[in-house]
Design a protein around this motif. Structure first.
Motif, PDB file in Angstrom:
ATOM      1  N   VAL A  14     -25.754   0.978 -54.106  1.00 59.48           N
ATOM      2  CA  VAL A  14     -25.607   1.768 -55.330  1.00 59.48           C
ATOM      3  C   VAL A  14     -26.198   3.196 -55.151  1.00 59.48           C
ATOM      4  O   VAL A  14     -27.422   2.974 -54.869  1.00 59.48           O
ATOM      5  N   ILE A  15     -25.718   4.170 -55.454  1.00 61.80           N
ATOM      6  CA  ILE A  15     -26.097   5.517 -55.384  1.00 61.80           C
ATOM      7  C   ILE A  15     -26.375   5.831 -56.942  1.00 61.80           C
ATOM      8  O   ILE A  15     -25.564   6.227 -57.717  1.00 61.80           O
ATOM      9  N   PRO A  16     -27.719   5.471 -57.602  1.00 61.45           N
ATOM     10  CA  PRO A  16     -27.894   5.479 -58.883  1.00 61.45           C
ATOM     11  C   PRO A  16     -28.273   7.083 -59.364  1.00 61.45           C
ATOM     12  O   PRO A  16     -29.159   7.639 -58.774  1.00 61.45           O
ATOM     13  N   MET A  17     -27.487   7.656 -60.012  1.00 60.64           N
ATOM     14  CA  MET A  17     -27.619   9.311 -60.457  1.00 60.64           C
ATOM     15  C   MET A  17     -28.374   9.345 -61.810  1.00 60.64           C
ATOM     16  O   MET A  17     -27.532   8.940 -62.822  1.00 60.64           O
ATOM     17  N   LEU A  18     -29.739  10.109 -61.926  1.00 59.59           N
ATOM     18  CA  LEU A  18     -30.301   9.762 -63.059  1.00 59.59           C
ATOM     19  C   LEU A  18     -30.471  11.460 -63.372  1.00 59.59           C
ATOM     20  O   LEU A  18     -30.988  12.148 -62.614  1.00 59.59           O
ATOM     21  N   GLU A  19     -29.769  11.690 -64.615  1.00 64.43           N
ATOM     22  CA  GLU A  19     -29.913  12.886 -65.103  1.00 64.43           C
ATOM     23  C   GLU A  19     -31.208  13.193 -65.931  1.00 64.43           C
ATOM     24  O   GLU A  19     -31.436  12.454 -66.698  1.00 64.43           O
ATOM     25  N   THR A  20     -31.990  14.104 -65.518  1.00 65.07           N
ATOM     26  CA  THR A  20     -33.200  14.492 -66.265  1.00 65.07           C
ATOM     27  C   THR A  20     -33.179  15.651 -66.592  1.00 65.07           C
ATOM     28  O   THR A  20     -32.198  16.684 -66.390  1.00 65.07           O
ATOM     29  N   SER A  21     -34.327  16.107 -67.573  1.00 67.00           N
ATOM     30  CA  SER A  21     -34.427  17.673 -68.015  1.00 67.00           C
ATOM     31  C   SER A  21     -34.433  18.596 -67.041  1.00 67.00           C
ATOM     32  O   SER A  21     -34.051  19.772 -66.995  1.00 67.00           O
ATOM     33  N   GLU A  22     -35.001  17.997 -65.754  1.00 63.82           N
ATOM     34  CA  GLU A  22     -35.172  18.836 -64.596  1.00 63.82           C
ATOM     35  C   GLU A  22     -33.816  18.853 -63.619  1.00 63.82           C
ATOM     36  O   GLU A  22     -34.100  19.587 -62.503  1.00 63.82           O
ATOM     37  N   GLY A  23     -32.999  18.137 -63.879  1.00 65.81           N
ATOM     38  CA  GLY A  23     -31.881  18.101 -63.131  1.00 65.81           C
ATOM     39  C   GLY A  23     -31.506  16.666 -62.499  1.00 65.81           C
ATOM     40  O   GLY A  23     -32.095  15.690 -62.983  1.00 65.81           O
ATOM     41  N   LEU A  24     -30.615  16.775 -61.535  1.00 66.13           N
ATOM     42  CA  LEU A  24     -30.183  15.350 -61.045  1.00 66.13           C
ATOM     43  C   LEU A  24     -31.243  14.729 -60.030  1.00 66.13           C
ATOM     44  O   LEU A  24     -31.979  15.627 -59.350  1.00 66.13           O
ATOM     45  N   ARG A  25     -31.692  13.498 -60.263  1.00 69.56           N
ATOM     46  CA  ARG A  25     -32.664  12.832 -59.397  1.00 69.56           C
ATOM     47  C   ARG A  25     -31.892  11.449 -59.090  1.00 69.56           C
ATOM     48  O   ARG A  25     -31.049  10.987 -59.945  1.00 69.56           O
ATOM     49  N   LEU A  26     -32.115  11.050 -57.892  1.00 74.63           N
ATOM     50  CA  LEU A  26     -31.448   9.676 -57.532  1.00 74.63           C
ATOM     51  C   LEU A  26     -32.622   8.620 -57.419  1.00 74.63           C
ATOM     52  O   LEU A  26     -33.719   8.747 -56.918  1.00 74.63           O
ATOM     53  N   VAL A  27     -32.157   7.334 -57.790  1.00 76.10           N
ATOM     54  CA  VAL A  27     -32.937   6.209 -57.969  1.00 76.10           C
ATOM     55  C   VAL A  27     -33.150   5.548 -56.427  1.00 76.10           C
ATOM     56  O   VAL A  27     -32.176   5.206 -55.991  1.00 76.10           O
ATOM     57  N   MET A  28     -34.211   5.461 -55.799  1.00 82.60           N
ATOM     58  CA  MET A  28     -34.405   4.906 -54.632  1.00 82.60           C
ATOM     59  C   MET A  28     -35.430   3.897 -54.523  1.00 82.60           C
ATOM     60  O   MET A  28     -36.404   3.621 -55.339  1.00 82.60           O
ATOM     61  N   GLU A  29     -35.336   3.347 -53.330  1.00 86.20           N
ATOM     62  CA  GLU A  29     -36.466   2.099 -53.075  1.00 86.20           C
ATOM     63  C   GLU A  29     -37.166   2.289 -51.766  1.00 86.20           C
ATOM     64  O   GLU A  29     -36.639   2.878 -50.889  1.00 86.20           O
ATOM     65  N   ARG A  30     -38.499   1.877 -51.824  1.00 87.11           N
ATOM     66  CA  ARG A  30     -39.100   1.634 -50.453  1.00 87.11           C
ATOM     67  C   ARG A  30     -39.285   0.263 -50.420  1.00 87.11           C
ATOM     68  O   ARG A  30     -40.002  -0.423 -51.368  1.00 87.11           O
ATOM     69  N   GLN A  31     -39.164  -0.227 -49.287  1.00 85.69           N
ATOM     70  CA  GLN A  31     -39.320  -1.847 -48.892  1.00 85.69           C
ATOM     71  C   GLN A  31     -39.432  -1.986 -47.286  1.00 85.69           C
ATOM     72  O   GLN A  31     -38.889  -1.380 -46.555  1.00 85.69           O
ATOM     73  N   PHE A  32     -40.327  -3.140 -47.232  1.00 79.29           N
ATOM     74  CA  PHE A  32     -40.668  -3.355 -45.754  1.00 79.29           C
ATOM     75  C   PHE A  32     -39.533  -4.053 -45.260  1.00 79.29           C
ATOM     76  O   PHE A  32     -39.164  -5.028 -45.879  1.00 79.29           O
ATOM     77  N   ARG A  33     -38.722  -3.765 -44.177  1.00 86.16           N
ATOM     78  CA  ARG A  33     -37.959  -4.248 -43.151  1.00 86.16           C
ATOM     79  C   ARG A  33     -38.400  -5.001 -42.143  1.00 86.16           C
ATOM     80  O   ARG A  33     -38.833  -4.249 -41.241  1.00 86.16           O
ATOM     81  N   TYR A  34     -38.687  -6.318 -42.208  1.00 85.09           N
ATOM     82  CA  TYR A  34     -39.445  -6.842 -41.176  1.00 85.09           C
ATOM     83  C   TYR A  34     -38.844  -6.852 -39.533  1.00 85.09           C
ATOM     84  O   TYR A  34     -39.381  -6.646 -38.781  1.00 85.09           O
ATOM     85  N   PRO A  35     -37.488  -6.922 -39.548  1.00 80.69           N
ATOM     86  CA  PRO A  35     -37.029  -6.733 -38.187  1.00 80.69           C
ATOM     87  C   PRO A  35     -37.355  -5.377 -37.424  1.00 80.69           C
ATOM     88  O   PRO A  35     -37.464  -5.313 -36.285  1.00 80.69           O
TER      89      PRO A  35
END
Length: 194
Positions: free
Chosen positions: A50-71
């Motif tokens: 999913v590419i989540p598009m968040l409209e804010t007063s400062e403009g477009l921001r994308l909701v992202m994640e940081r996750q440890f990937r074991y491999p």
């Protein structure tokens, strides 16, 4: 134009592993020149991103994640994503994964297309969805799921790609879609979530 001169045909299949998540098989195949060869690959249930598009007063921001990937042994920056449950509709999965991982739900959705992330050794197909008109609620992470959620501008994400800070293949593909949508080169057909 026929592709018959490229097609390989399965002669025999052997199951190598059936784990909780992975299913690995070894096929004996007949090549176009009639010789036999071996193909080992992972059978995958499919996934969504999913590419989540968040409209804010400062403009477009994308909701992202940081996750440890074991491999790969490192924390990765990614768009929200997850695998399909057995028989699950990809649109339902996209809505579920967005809410579970980020706490956001979206009023508007658009299916962009599909991605085959590792064609040499997996059947995995990832459906790419865009989401907008976001509302923040509470995340519903699995008890063994740990990730940070943050937002970034498209320019910040593109810069991170250029610097080699984002290397996840599905996220890079998602940013290609985003770049073309934002430039007006590619269009999306939005639908309201039910």
């Amino acid at each position: 134009m026929s592709d018959d001169h490229l097609i390989e045909h399965t002669v025999q299949q052997q199951e190598l592993l059936r784990g909780h998540f992975l299913h690995v098989v070894r096929d004996s195949v007949r090549l176009p020149n009639q010789r036999l060869a071996t193909r080992e690959y992972v059978v995958h249930p499919g996934a969504v991103m999913v590419i989540p598009m968040l409209e804010t007063s400062e403009g477009l921001r994308l909701v992202m994640e940081r996750q440890f990937r074991y491999p790969v042994g490192q924390v990765m920056v990614e768009f929200p994503a997850g695998k399909l449950d057995a028989g699950e509709d990809p649109f339902v999965c996209a809505q579920r994964e967005l809410l579970e991982e980020t706490g956001y739900s979206a009023a508007q959705w658009a299916r962009a297309g599909v991605l085959h992330p590792v064609i040499a050794y997996s059947t995995e197909v990832i459906e790419i969805w865009f989401a907008k008109d976001l509302t923040l609620g509470e995340r519903q992470l699995d008890q063994d799921e740990f990730l940070d959620v943050f937002t970034a501008t498209p320019d910040e994400l593109m810069s991170a790609c250029q610097q080699g800070l984002i290397t996840d293949g599905k996220t890079l593909t998602g940013l290609l879609w985003l770049q073309n949508v934002l430039s007006g080169q590619w269009s999306l057909h939005w639908q309201t979530a039910s």
